[in-house]
Scaffold this active site. Sequence first.
Site, mmCIF file in Angstrom:
data_model
loop_
_atom_site.group_PDB
_atom_site.id
_atom_site.type_symbol
_atom_site.label_atom_id
_atom_site.label_comp_id
_atom_site.label_asym_id
_atom_site.label_seq_id
_atom_site.Cartn_x
_atom_site.Cartn_y
_atom_site.Cartn_z
ATOM 1 N N THR A 1 0.844 -1.194 0.000
ATOM 2 C CA THR A 1 0.000 0.000 0.000
ATOM 3 C C THR A 1 0.879 1.243 0.000
ATOM 4 O O THR A 1 2.076 1.161 -0.302
ATOM 5 C CB THR A 1 -0.997 -0.040 1.187
ATOM 6 O OG1 THR A 1 -1.923 1.039 1.052
ATOM 7 C CG2 THR A 1 -0.312 0.075 2.546
ATOM 8 N N ASN A 2 0.313 2.382 0.302
ATOM 9 C CA ASN A 2 1.070 3.642 0.294
ATOM 10 C C ASN A 2 0.600 4.517 1.448
ATOM 11 O O ASN A 2 -0.288 4.138 2.207
ATOM 12 C CB ASN A 2 0.905 4.332 -1.062
ATOM 13 C CG ASN A 2 -0.566 4.585 -1.373
ATOM 14 O OD1 ASN A 2 -1.223 5.364 -0.708
ATOM 15 N ND2 ASN A 2 -1.093 3.880 -2.375
#
Length: 397
Positions: free
Chosen positions: A211-212
């Site tokens: 993810t980020n």
Amino acid sequence: MTGVLQGKNLVLGVTGSIACYKALDLASKLTQAGANVDTIMSYGATQFIPPLAFRSLTHRPVIVDTFDPDSELSIEHVQLAEKADLVVVAPATAHFIAKVAWGFADDPLTTTILATTAPVLIAPAMDGHMYENQATQDNIEKLKTRGIRFVGPASGHLASGLTGIGRLVEVPQLVGHISALLGRDGDLAGRTIVVSAGGTQEAIDPVRVITNHSSGKMGYALAEAARDRGARVVLVSAPTGLDDPAALEVVKVRSASEMRDAVLEAVKGADALVMAAAVADYQPADVSDQKIKKDSSALTIELERTPDILMEAQGSFLKIGFAAETEELLANAKDKLDRKALDLIVANDVSKEGSGFGADTNKVTLVGKSGEVEDLPLMSKHDVAHRILDRVKALLG
Ligand code: C5P
């Protein structure tokens, strides 16, 4: 650009439920947002909270008794009813709802409601059985057919110690519903705007994801701002730590491909798509069914491209993209604008202080289709959202 609550005249009715402690927070939040809040309390409410508490938070007199001979405010409820932009009653008891349903006007609050032409929003709070009682249900139905709006009650812990329906909805939700109602005739009324938000999660195995750092704050601010200008909003949200905004449709997704499906469905008939989500560019080519066990060797995960949602979304709606960059901001943004055939791109250098992930502020540059560049100063994400929507409004004509 200020919020929809700024300068609005609100009447806050508070009736005798223990949930009226939450009405203090509501009064405070509405006042902080710039609304003029006039509180009217029922006798029952004054047994829980002294009127001075509301007076201190709203900096305005509190009306409690129509027949108080010492009160200079004794006929002010008619004046308040006249000038109100909205009357909100939170919490509303079964008794109060019954009185309004039958047209009683024996205290300042019921009198105000009878005298006002402003929209009325009622947030019930009571014991679950009182709420479910046919008498209360009939009264609520009757009021709904007269155009009075209801929000809640929610389910959960009740002051009686029981668990069930009857809780006053939480203050941020109330503020959202009030804002939506005040903004319903705004400059985006009749428009449908799809906003994506958050950072997608691409599964590696049942417990791990790629993810980020996206917090979702920019997308949520956009969705709320569009709602407060009268738009119908569909928020397609990847995971965030944020509460669902009130009075708009929220579609929860995890991965880029789930977001793709949800966005392509939501844009049918929409006027604009604003892709504020940080969509992963790569996903694991194979997702392991079982948790991958560690051993002494290195692990290689093969990644493949995710669908490009902005590219795939085709139609007569406007397309607004975001370019989060750490270098060559303008060149990269312009390239994306052309490549994805966007109407507008919002470029932000996420390496700059006060910009980007998790912050409540953002410093962005708006780049239009014909290459025109608008550099905005550092401002709240709420204000950035309104500046973007100003452009959307202009593009929609
Ligand atoms: O090409 P890049 O991913 O940097 O473009 C960013 C813009 O494209 C953002 O508005 C983002 O929401 C959108 N995007 C998309 N689908 C992807 C990746 C990004 O729509 N797979």
